[in-house]
Design a protein around this motif. Structure first.
Motif, PDB file in Angstrom:
ATOM      1  N   ARG A 174       0.831  -1.213   0.000  1.00 53.91           N
ATOM      2  CA  ARG A 174       0.000   0.000   0.000  1.00 53.91           C
ATOM      3  C   ARG A 174       0.863   1.258   0.000  1.00 53.91           C
ATOM      4  O   ARG A 174       0.552   2.241  -0.686  1.00 53.91           O
ATOM      5  N   ASN A 178       0.874   4.029  -3.072  1.00 58.47           N
ATOM      6  CA  ASN A 178       0.659   5.449  -2.811  1.00 58.47           C
ATOM      7  C   ASN A 178       1.817   6.280  -3.364  1.00 58.47           C
ATOM      8  O   ASN A 178       1.606   7.355  -3.939  1.00 58.47           O
ATOM      9  N   ASN A 184      -6.011   4.005  -3.337  1.00 57.70           N
ATOM     10  CA  ASN A 184      -7.427   3.637  -3.465  1.00 57.70           C
ATOM     11  C   ASN A 184      -7.748   2.744  -4.660  1.00 57.70           C
ATOM     12  O   ASN A 184      -8.912   2.642  -5.067  1.00 57.70           O
TER      13      ASN A 184
END
Length: 297
Positions: A174, A178, A184
């Motif tokens: 994650r 990012n 997302n």
């Protein structure tokens, strides 16, 4: 400090040792790779490559199609083994190494060299697996994502191979998603993403493993010009913070000049010249190099 050194690397495809030696003899006499193919039937991938890549350097390898670019980069993670030569890698170097230190890898590869400097061609299967997991990652031209895995699972794949627990590897994945501008989207699948987004996932996957060497084989060439320029900018921004040793394959001189601190130009499997963009522009060794530099937009 130097990180990777290719020493007298040659690759003759689809030939026994004896057959390869006949082709290498012709190359040593000055015959080009096309004529060697016509005379012997054996394809020349590389011939007598001697190349040193510094720690923390973004080093571009370029040349026309068939010049040996992809063959060369695949030697560094041993997807391809050479016909002859040695490949020295300092496995103690990481992204935090002081890249200003001026030690020669060739000197360190002498009898007094520390055990961290290894000829990767001598690794057995277990050693090669460990070397690949801990030292080198790769970003491919056509993304190389697994279609049935989510974006998050793809980004975490290298950590899964290391048997890291699910929560930890997903947290790291994650973070890097990012970093490359894909927050997302972790539950999406590759076929739901644009080409540029897919390549960002590939880059996040390579960065997540935190290896000191990053190999990028025509990584941006399949993308539209605008997306390509954006990813070039992002790569430079990430490199300024991460200090990876990046070997970047491209056939585009504008891309090489933009991202490369150093550029090596191949022709017919031979290394023609290595230097900074300014050195290649001002002091080309032959017309082949001069024409590349003149082709800039």
């Amino acid at each position: 400090m130097n990180h990777i050194r290719l020493e007298n690397i040659s690759k003759i495809y689809n030939a026994t040792n004896a057959q390869a030696q006949s082709a290498l003899t012709l190359l040593a006499e000055g015959m080009n790779s096309i004529d060697v193919k016509e005379q012997t039937g054996y394809s020349v991938g590389l011939y007598d490559i001697n190349l040193t890549i510094k720690a923390g350097e973004l080093h571009c390898i370029m040349g026309l199609s068939g010049s040996g670019k992809s063959t060369l980069i695949r030697h560094i993670n041993r997807l391809i083994d050479p016909t002859s030569g040695k490949i020295w890698v300092d496995t103690a170097i990481n992204a935090q190494t002081n890249i200003a230190e001026d030690n020669s890898i060739s000197a360190r590869a002498s009898q007094s060299a520390p055990s961290s400097v290894i000829n990767i061609l001598e690794l057995d299967d277990k050693g090669l697996q460990q070397y690949r997991q801990q030292n080198v990652s790769m970003v491919f031209q056509h993304f190389g994502l697994t279609p049935h895995m989510t974006v998050l699972q793809n980004a975490a794949y290298g950590l899964r191979v290391r048997k890291m627990n699910v929560s930890e590897r997903h947290e790291i994945a994650r973070h890097w998603l990012n970093e490359v501008g894909l927050p997302n989207l972790e539950n999406s699948y590759p076929d739901e993403l644009s080409g540029g987004m897919q390549q960002r996932v590939g880059l996040a996957r390579a960065l997540a493993t935190d290896t000191p060497i990053l190999l990028m084989d025509e990584a941006f060439s399949a993308l539209d010009p605008l997306i390509r320029a954006q990813l070039q900018d992002q790569l430079l921004e990430l490199q300024a913070r991460l200090n990876k040793t990046i070997v970047f394959i491209t056939h585009d001189i504008d891309e090489a000049v933009k991202v490369g601190q150093c550029i090596s130009i191949l022709n017919g499997g031979r290394l023609v010249q290595t230097g900074t963009p300014t050195e290649l522009r001002n002091n080309p060794v032959d017309n082949y190099v001069a024409q590349f530099m003149q082709a800039r937009k």
